[in-house]
Design an enzyme around this catalytic site. Structure first.
Site, PDB file in Angstrom:
ATOM      1  N   LYS A  93       0.841  -1.211   0.000  1.00  0.00           N
ATOM      2  CA  LYS A  93       0.000   0.000   0.000  1.00  0.00           C
ATOM      3  C   LYS A  93       0.869   1.252   0.000  1.00  0.00           C
ATOM      4  CE  LYS A  93       0.275   2.022   4.258  1.00  0.00           C
ATOM      5  NZ  LYS A  93       1.505   2.163   4.617  1.00  0.00           N
TER       6      LYS A  93
ATOM      7  N   ASP B 264      -2.880  -1.956   9.928  1.00  0.00           N
ATOM      8  CA  ASP B 264      -3.034  -1.903   8.467  1.00  0.00           C
ATOM      9  C   ASP B 264      -3.594  -3.195   7.875  1.00  0.00           C
ATOM     10  OD1 ASP B 264      -2.097   0.675   8.288  1.00  0.00           O
ATOM     11  OD2 ASP B 264      -0.045   0.107   7.753  1.00  0.00           O
TER      12      ASP B 264
HETATM   13  P1  ATP Z   1       4.452  -0.714   9.517  1.00  0.00           P
HETATM   14  O1  ATP Z   1       3.185  -1.503   9.373  1.00  0.00           O
HETATM   15  O2  ATP Z   1       5.136  -0.901  10.836  1.00  0.00           O
HETATM   16  O3  ATP Z   1       4.331   0.703   9.071  1.00  0.00           O
HETATM   17  P2  ATP Z   1       6.215  -1.096   7.288  1.00  0.00           P
HETATM   18  O4  ATP Z   1       5.340  -1.101   6.132  1.00  0.00           O
HETATM   19  O5  ATP Z   1       7.091   0.101   7.455  1.00  0.00           O
HETATM   20  O6  ATP Z   1       5.436  -1.439   8.575  1.00  0.00           O
HETATM   21  P3  ATP Z   1       6.933  -3.893   7.246  1.00  0.00           P
HETATM   22  O7  ATP Z   1       7.592  -4.379   6.004  1.00  0.00           O
HETATM   23  O8  ATP Z   1       5.540  -4.282   7.480  1.00  0.00           O
HETATM   24  O9  ATP Z   1       7.159  -2.344   7.265  1.00  0.00           O
HETATM   25  O10 ATP Z   1       7.865  -4.328   8.479  1.00  0.00           O
HETATM   26  C1  ATP Z   1       7.688  -3.813   9.769  1.00  0.00           C
HETATM   27  C2  ATP Z   1       8.338  -4.750  10.767  1.00  0.00           C
HETATM   28  O11 ATP Z   1       7.637  -5.984  10.785  1.00  0.00           O
HETATM   29  C3  ATP Z   1       9.785  -5.101  10.467  1.00  0.00           C
HETATM   30  O12 ATP Z   1      10.517  -4.893  11.638  1.00  0.00           O
HETATM   31  C4  ATP Z   1       9.785  -6.564  10.097  1.00  0.00           C
HETATM   32  O13 ATP Z   1      10.916  -7.265  10.572  1.00  0.00           O
HETATM   33  C5  ATP Z   1       8.527  -7.092  10.762  1.00  0.00           C
HETATM   34  N1  ATP Z   1       7.845  -8.164   9.999  1.00  0.00           N
HETATM   35  C6  ATP Z   1       7.190  -9.192  10.538  1.00  0.00           C
HETATM   36  N2  ATP Z   1       6.662  -9.976   9.596  1.00  0.00           N
HETATM   37  C7  ATP Z   1       6.981  -9.448   8.425  1.00  0.00           C
HETATM   38  C8  ATP Z   1       6.704  -9.844   7.080  1.00  0.00           C
HETATM   39  N3  ATP Z   1       6.000 -10.929   6.799  1.00  0.00           N
HETATM   40  N4  ATP Z   1       7.173  -9.045   6.109  1.00  0.00           N
HETATM   41  C9  ATP Z   1       7.875  -7.928   6.417  1.00  0.00           C
HETATM   42  N5  ATP Z   1       8.175  -7.545   7.667  1.00  0.00           N
HETATM   43  C10 ATP Z   1       7.742  -8.289   8.679  1.00  0.00           C
END
Ligand code: ATP
Length: 312
Positions: free
Chosen positions: A9, A138
């Site tokens: 997203k 989210d």
């Molecule tokens: P947020 O929802 O916190 O804004 P984001 O979009 O910035 O997240 P994500 O890629 O969702 O980032 O990763 C956030 C954190 O979740 C990271 O520290 C990651 O290690 C952890 N995490 C747990 N499961 C997953 C997954 N399946 N894919 C990516 N990150 C994951």
């Protein structure tokens, strides 16, 4: 065996409208799914009880949001056959981790949809969203996808009817940013709270396919924090604008940046121009769906099973 695609997203607007005592923030955001996707495959593993996650660059076990989502599902409903059988969730990551693109939440949404289908649970999307919200704010949006005005902590959604898709490019500087840290600094630095309304204006611009209005309305309150921590994010913004994007905005808490294109061909052109100059540059188009099943194979599953993929 069930294969699910999990779209990333982008936030076309993100306004921080309030602070909660528990550290969460009220936001108003126009959220949009794009065709940058992870592939999530759920395979029955009857020999091993429990939920296991494997993939490139993602935490294994309970640290993985996909694992946590399936466990939350198992706690919410009774097992169809007396007890839960084991499942392995394989994740092929394309969405940069901790990139502000909700990759983890997208994987959690995909795992919920996949587990629901794998075990024939027949749970509706509304209930899946309720379970998913326990794992991450989210996740409900990642289950529905498309275009939505998000409020609350991002979990209260008002869908915007599908419109001809807009396009752009997503850039990432190659390092992670912690969402929790960005919100913490937003408070520590006493950055101002914003007024509601911009997300709705953006929703109208997207629905009208008014690319110029979309470009003008792009805005993210969290940029003030992330850019101060990582000036590279401001540099990405400038780079994509100087390459010809109509507008640019940071995604979520960053560090990814979305650059708006005139049309899909322009998006491809921007990605080609920027490839090699930044660690990650991919063209993207808006999509009107969230996590969805792309392949399904009956039978015992395991490595030998066949997945018929509906696309690509
Ligand atoms: P947020 O929802 O916190 O804004 P984001 O979009 O910035 O997240 P994500 O890629 O969702 O980032 O990763 C956030 C954190 O979740 C990271 O520290 C990651 O290690 C952890 N995490 C747990 N499961 C997953 C997954 N399946 N894919 C990516 N990150 C994951």
């Amino acid at each position: 065996m069930v294969a699910v695609e999990a779209p990333a997203k982008v936030n076309l607007t993100l306004t921080v409208t309030g602070r909660r005592a528990d550290g969460y923030h009220w936001i108003e955001s126009l959220m949009q799914t794009v065709d940058l996707v992870d592939r999530v495959v759920l395979v029955r593993t009857p020999s091993e009880a429990g939920v296991r996650c494997v993939g490139n660059g993602v935490p294994v076990g309970d640290g993985n949001l996909a694992c946590r989502a399936v466990r939350a599902l198992q706690e919410a409903v009774p097992p169809p056959a007396g007890e839960w059988e084991g499942v392995t969730i394989r994740i092929r990551k394309r969405i940069p981790v901790a990139g502000g693109l909700a990759g983890g939440s997208a994987n959690a949404a995909a795992a919920l949809i996949g587990a629901n289908a794998l075990w024939g649970l027949g749970i509706g999307r509304k209930e899946l969203a309720r379970i998913g919200a326990q794992v991450g704010a989210d996740v409900p949006f990642c289950l529905y996808g498309g275009t939505a005005v998000a409020q609350g902590i991002g979990d209260v959604l008002e869908p915007v009817p599908p419109a001809p898709p807009l396009a752009g490019v997503i850039l990432n500087p190659g390092f992670p940013v912690s969402t929790a840290r960005v919100y913490q600094l937003y408070d520590e630095w006493r950055l101002p709270l914003g007024e509601e309304g911009r997300a709705r204006a953006m929703a109208e611009a997207v629905a009208a396919h008014d690319v110029r209005a979309v470009a003008q309305l792009l805005q993210n309150d969290l940029e003030a924090v992330t850019v101060r921590l990582h000036p590279e994010v401001a540099a990405l913004r400038e780079l994509v604008l100087s390459a010809g994007a109509l507008g640019a905005v940071m995604c979520g808490s960053g560090p990814s940046v979305f650059g708006l294109a005139e049309n899909p061909e322009h998006g491809e052109h921007l990605a080609r121009r920027l490839a090699g100059r930044v660690p990650f540059a991919v063209a993207c188009r808006f999509v009107s769906h969230g996590a969805r099943i792309t392949g399904f194979a009956q039978g015992p599953g395991g490595e030998g099973g066949t997945i018929v993929c509906a696309d690509r």
